[in-house]
Design a protein around this motif. Sequence first.
Motif, PDB file in Angstrom:
ATOM      1  N   PHE A 156       3.567  -0.313  11.885  1.00 12.26           N
ATOM      2  CA  PHE A 156       3.993  -1.066  10.714  1.00 12.26           C
ATOM      3  C   PHE A 156       3.890  -0.130   9.510  1.00 12.26           C
ATOM      4  CE2 PHE A 156      -0.582  -1.736  10.281  1.00 12.26           C
ATOM      5  CZ  PHE A 156      -0.787  -1.671   8.912  1.00 12.26           C
ATOM      6  N   THR A 157       4.723  -0.344   8.519  1.00 13.13           N
ATOM      7  CA  THR A 157       4.778   0.529   7.353  1.00 13.13           C
ATOM      8  C   THR A 157       4.581  -0.283   6.080  1.00 13.13           C
ATOM      9  OG1 THR A 157       6.302   2.056   8.458  1.00 13.13           O
ATOM     10  CG2 THR A 157       6.182   2.193   6.063  1.00 13.13           C
ATOM     11  N   TYR A 158       3.758   0.261   5.187  1.00 15.96           N
ATOM     12  CA  TYR A 158       3.522  -0.345   3.875  1.00 15.96           C
ATOM     13  C   TYR A 158       3.937   0.670   2.811  1.00 15.96           C
ATOM     14  CZ  TYR A 158       0.943  -2.088  -0.202  1.00 15.96           C
ATOM     15  OH  TYR A 158       0.593  -2.530  -1.443  1.00 15.96           O
ATOM     16  N   VAL A 159       4.643   0.198   1.785  1.00 15.52           N
ATOM     17  CA  VAL A 159       5.138   1.059   0.715  1.00 15.52           C
ATOM     18  C   VAL A 159       4.729   0.476  -0.631  1.00 15.52           C
ATOM     19  CG1 VAL A 159       7.144   2.203  -0.302  1.00 15.52           C
ATOM     20  CG2 VAL A 159       7.143   1.657   2.139  1.00 15.52           C
ATOM     21  N   ASP A 160       4.242   1.340  -1.524  1.00 18.90           N
ATOM     22  CA  ASP A 160       3.897   0.881  -2.874  1.00 18.90           C
ATOM     23  C   ASP A 160       4.392   1.909  -3.891  1.00 18.90           C
ATOM     24  OD1 ASP A 160       2.949  -0.662  -4.908  1.00 18.90           O
ATOM     25  OD2 ASP A 160       0.857  -0.651  -4.258  1.00 18.90           O
ATOM     26  N   GLU A 161       4.621   1.426  -5.116  1.00 20.98           N
ATOM     27  CA  GLU A 161       5.092   2.280  -6.200  1.00 20.98           C
ATOM     28  C   GLU A 161       3.909   2.723  -7.060  1.00 20.98           C
ATOM     29  OE1 GLU A 161       8.942   1.754  -8.761  1.00 20.98           O
ATOM     30  OE2 GLU A 161       7.312   0.685  -9.762  1.00 20.98           O
ATOM     31  N   ILE A 162       3.901   3.999  -7.416  1.00 19.48           N
ATOM     32  CA  ILE A 162       2.794   4.559  -8.190  1.00 19.48           C
ATOM     33  C   ILE A 162       3.350   5.219  -9.453  1.00 19.48           C
ATOM     34  CG2 ILE A 162       0.887   6.219  -8.177  1.00 19.48           C
ATOM     35  CD1 ILE A 162       0.759   5.897  -5.156  1.00 19.48           C
ATOM     36  N   GLY A 220      14.334  10.306  -1.718  1.00 19.36           N
ATOM     37  CA  GLY A 220      14.385   9.097  -0.921  1.00 19.36           C
ATOM     38  C   GLY A 220      13.577   7.999  -1.581  1.00 19.36           C
ATOM     39  N   ILE A 221      13.972   6.760  -1.362  1.00 16.04           N
ATOM     40  CA  ILE A 221      13.274   5.620  -1.957  1.00 16.04           C
ATOM     41  C   ILE A 221      12.009   5.303  -1.183  1.00 16.04           C
ATOM     42  CG2 ILE A 221      13.458   3.167  -2.506  1.00 16.04           C
ATOM     43  CD1 ILE A 221      16.461   3.588  -2.849  1.00 16.04           C
ATOM     44  N   ALA A 222      12.103   5.292   0.134  1.00 17.60           N
ATOM     45  CA  ALA A 222      10.947   4.991   0.975  1.00 17.60           C
ATOM     46  C   ALA A 222      11.183   5.588   2.353  1.00 17.60           C
ATOM     47  CB  ALA A 222      10.725   3.487   1.084  1.00 17.60           C
ATOM     48  N   PRO A 252       4.656  10.648   0.952  1.00 13.15           N
ATOM     49  CA  PRO A 252       5.058  10.515  -0.455  1.00 13.15           C
ATOM     50  C   PRO A 252       6.555  10.736  -0.597  1.00 13.15           C
ATOM     51  CG  PRO A 252       4.068  12.665  -0.080  1.00 13.15           C
ATOM     52  CD  PRO A 252       3.931  11.902   1.207  1.00 13.15           C
ATOM     53  N   ASN A 253       7.160  10.059  -1.560  1.00 14.76           N
ATOM     54  CA  ASN A 253       8.595  10.199  -1.801  1.00 14.76           C
ATOM     55  C   ASN A 253       8.834  10.874  -3.152  1.00 14.76           C
ATOM     56  OD1 ASN A 253      10.029   8.537   0.502  1.00 14.76           O
ATOM     57  ND2 ASN A 253       8.199   7.406  -0.099  1.00 14.76           N
ATOM     58  N   ARG A 254      10.090  11.025  -3.503  1.00  9.70           N
ATOM     59  CA  ARG A 254      10.459  11.765  -4.707  1.00  9.70           C
ATOM     60  C   ARG A 254       9.964  11.082  -5.972  1.00  9.70           C
ATOM     61  NH1 ARG A 254      16.731  12.330  -6.105  1.00  9.70           N
ATOM     62  NH2 ARG A 254      16.403  10.087  -6.027  1.00  9.70           N
ATOM     63  N   VAL A 255       9.555  11.903  -6.941  1.00  9.70           N
ATOM     64  CA  VAL A 255       9.179  11.396  -8.272  1.00  9.70           C
ATOM     65  C   VAL A 255      10.460  11.245  -9.103  1.00  9.70           C
ATOM     66  CG1 VAL A 255       7.906  11.877 -10.395  1.00  9.70           C
ATOM     67  CG2 VAL A 255       6.910  12.479  -8.170  1.00  9.70           C
ATOM     68  N   ALA A 290       9.648   5.429 -20.918  1.00 10.35           N
ATOM     69  CA  ALA A 290      10.012   6.213 -19.730  1.00 10.35           C
ATOM     70  C   ALA A 290       8.750   6.523 -18.930  1.00 10.35           C
ATOM     71  CB  ALA A 290      10.707   7.506 -20.141  1.00 10.35           C
ATOM     72  N   ALA A 291       8.813   6.325 -17.636  1.00 11.39           N
ATOM     73  CA  ALA A 291       7.674   6.603 -16.763  1.00 11.39           C
ATOM     74  C   ALA A 291       8.149   7.358 -15.528  1.00 11.39           C
ATOM     75  CB  ALA A 291       6.977   5.310 -16.354  1.00 11.39           C
ATOM     76  N   LYS A 292       7.266   8.191 -14.990  1.00 14.01           N
ATOM     77  CA  LYS A 292       7.547   8.919 -13.749  1.00 14.01           C
ATOM     78  C   LYS A 292       6.920   8.147 -12.602  1.00 14.01           C
ATOM     79  CE  LYS A 292       7.969  13.406 -15.972  1.00 14.01           C
ATOM     80  NZ  LYS A 292       7.462  14.807 -16.076  1.00 14.01           N
ATOM     81  N   LEU A 293       7.762   7.721 -11.664  1.00 10.69           N
ATOM     82  CA  LEU A 293       7.331   6.841 -10.591  1.00 10.69           C
ATOM     83  C   LEU A 293       7.545   7.497  -9.229  1.00 10.69           C
ATOM     84  CD1 LEU A 293       8.918   3.556 -11.959  1.00 10.69           C
ATOM     85  CD2 LEU A 293       6.579   4.376 -12.318  1.00 10.69           C
ATOM     86  N   MET A 294       6.664   7.186  -8.297  1.00 10.61           N
ATOM     87  CA  MET A 294       6.763   7.712  -6.942  1.00 10.61           C
ATOM     88  C   MET A 294       6.357   6.626  -5.957  1.00 10.61           C
ATOM     89  SD  MET A 294       4.605  10.812  -5.136  1.00 10.61           S
ATOM     90  CE  MET A 294       3.104   9.806  -5.007  1.00 10.61           C
ATOM     91  N   ASN A 295       7.164   6.427  -4.918  1.00 14.28           N
ATOM     92  CA  ASN A 295       6.788   5.508  -3.850  1.00 14.28           C
ATOM     93  C   ASN A 295       5.931   6.245  -2.821  1.00 14.28           C
ATOM     94  OD1 ASN A 295       8.119   3.380  -4.984  1.00 14.28           O
ATOM     95  ND2 ASN A 295       9.913   3.500  -3.652  1.00 14.28           N
ATOM     96  N   LEU A 296       4.911   5.573  -2.322  1.00 10.18           N
ATOM     97  CA  LEU A 296       4.045   6.144  -1.296  1.00 10.18           C
ATOM     98  C   LEU A 296       4.100   5.246  -0.067  1.00 10.18           C
ATOM     99  CD1 LEU A 296       1.991   8.468  -0.780  1.00 10.18           C
ATOM    100  CD2 LEU A 296       0.193   6.847  -1.409  1.00 10.18           C
ATOM    101  N   SER A 297       4.470   5.833   1.067  1.00  7.44           N
ATOM    102  CA  SER A 297       4.578   5.086   2.319  1.00  7.44           C
ATOM    103  C   SER A 297       3.414   5.431   3.238  1.00  7.44           C
ATOM    104  CB  SER A 297       5.891   5.427   3.049  1.00  7.44           C
ATOM    105  OG  SER A 297       7.019   5.183   2.247  1.00  7.44           O
TER     106      SER A 297
END
Length: 432
Positions: free
Chosen positions: A230-236, A359-361, A376-379, A392-399
């Motif tokens: 199973f995979t969990y993804v969150d935005e940081i 990539g988004i996730a 980790p995905n692209r910032v 403006a914020a720099k965001l990264m999704n972490l899977s």
Amino acid sequence: MALFTFKLPDIGEGIAQAEIVGWHVKVGDRVEEDQPIADMMTDKATVEMESPVAGTVVRLAGEPGDQVSIGAMLVEIEVEGDGAIGAAPPPAKETIAAETAVSESPLPSREGPGVGGERSEPPVVAPEEKPASPAPTPNPSLEGRGVEVLASPAVRARAKELGIDLSQVKPSGDRVRHADLDAYLLYGSGQGYAPAGRSARRGDETVRVIGMRRRIAENMAASKRHIPHFTYVDEIDVTALETLREQLNEGRGERPKLTMLPLLIVAICKTLPDFPMLNARYDDEAGVVTRHGSVHLGLATQTDAGLMVPVIRDAQDRNIWQLASEIRRLAEAARTGKAKSEELSGSTLTLTSLGPLGGIATTPVINRPEVAIIGPNRVIERPVFRGKEVVAAKLMNLSISCDHRVVDGWDAASFVQAVKKRLEAPAFLFVD
């Protein structure tokens, strides 16, 4: 004349057989003592076999992809003298090359290129071809000139088939790749530029799945077959972290340039003591989970032959600069075929990064028998609300993908939330 039978020696890993990755000789070739004759793959490494005698090759054990048992005939060589000669081969010389086998665990999935690497085509080797040595070697046409052309065995084999002199091909990076051969065929061989709107056409190819690619296929199938993922993804929000990274790089002096990875690894290592079920290996046959105290972090790294997983030992004891140096060293060793067998096994948790591809996730596949893998995905920079203001914020999704037999969804989500806290307030990276 006498016949020398070279039998496959015990490589010292308790294996019963090894796979033929490629031959450096063919029947009728003259070989000298200590000359490389074959590359044999075990579960952990590719081993370069050398001839213990000089003579003429009269028989080979099989084709690339075939299995040879320990103690069975590998090569028969006709040597000078009378009477049959028994084979007492010396210990094999181990080389971890571009076709180096995956670690004792399966490799991560092909969703991304891994740590700091660009994707390349899988090796194209027809069954009847005899691949060259995995390690980059001087182009035979340039011997005596002191010029060295770097290319993978698959690229060399294709260039030989096409009759291309590699010294005439301009590499796009540190070595000649398949794309460089395509460019040479299209532009550099007198054909001129292709008409606008039409790309170069390649014929159909039948590629036998052997060596490292077969190991990847087998291990990935086993991982998906045995592990309920199973995979969990969150935005940081990594705005503050990126600012800190830039400041650290400005004053780094002779130290290596920091990427996001060393900072992320510190956050992971400081969080894992509260989530011991994630830094673990599951022996499903014995029904035993081993929770490890030390973090031996595997790094999915793209090479010309596919993804490899070199391991940072005791990552929890290293600072950001030491981690940056080790990441660079291991990635380079994996790509150039210089990684040692012990550097490719024993990971307790794996990190796989898409790097600049973004990539988004991702939903990475677990590096069995581990129980989790982090991606980790692209910032990216996006507008977000801070109170009533839009900034403006720099965001990264972490899977994170987990083995649901060992890790519950609540545990995975709680772990990522704890890592997120440290990354969004980077002062927590430097305090206990």
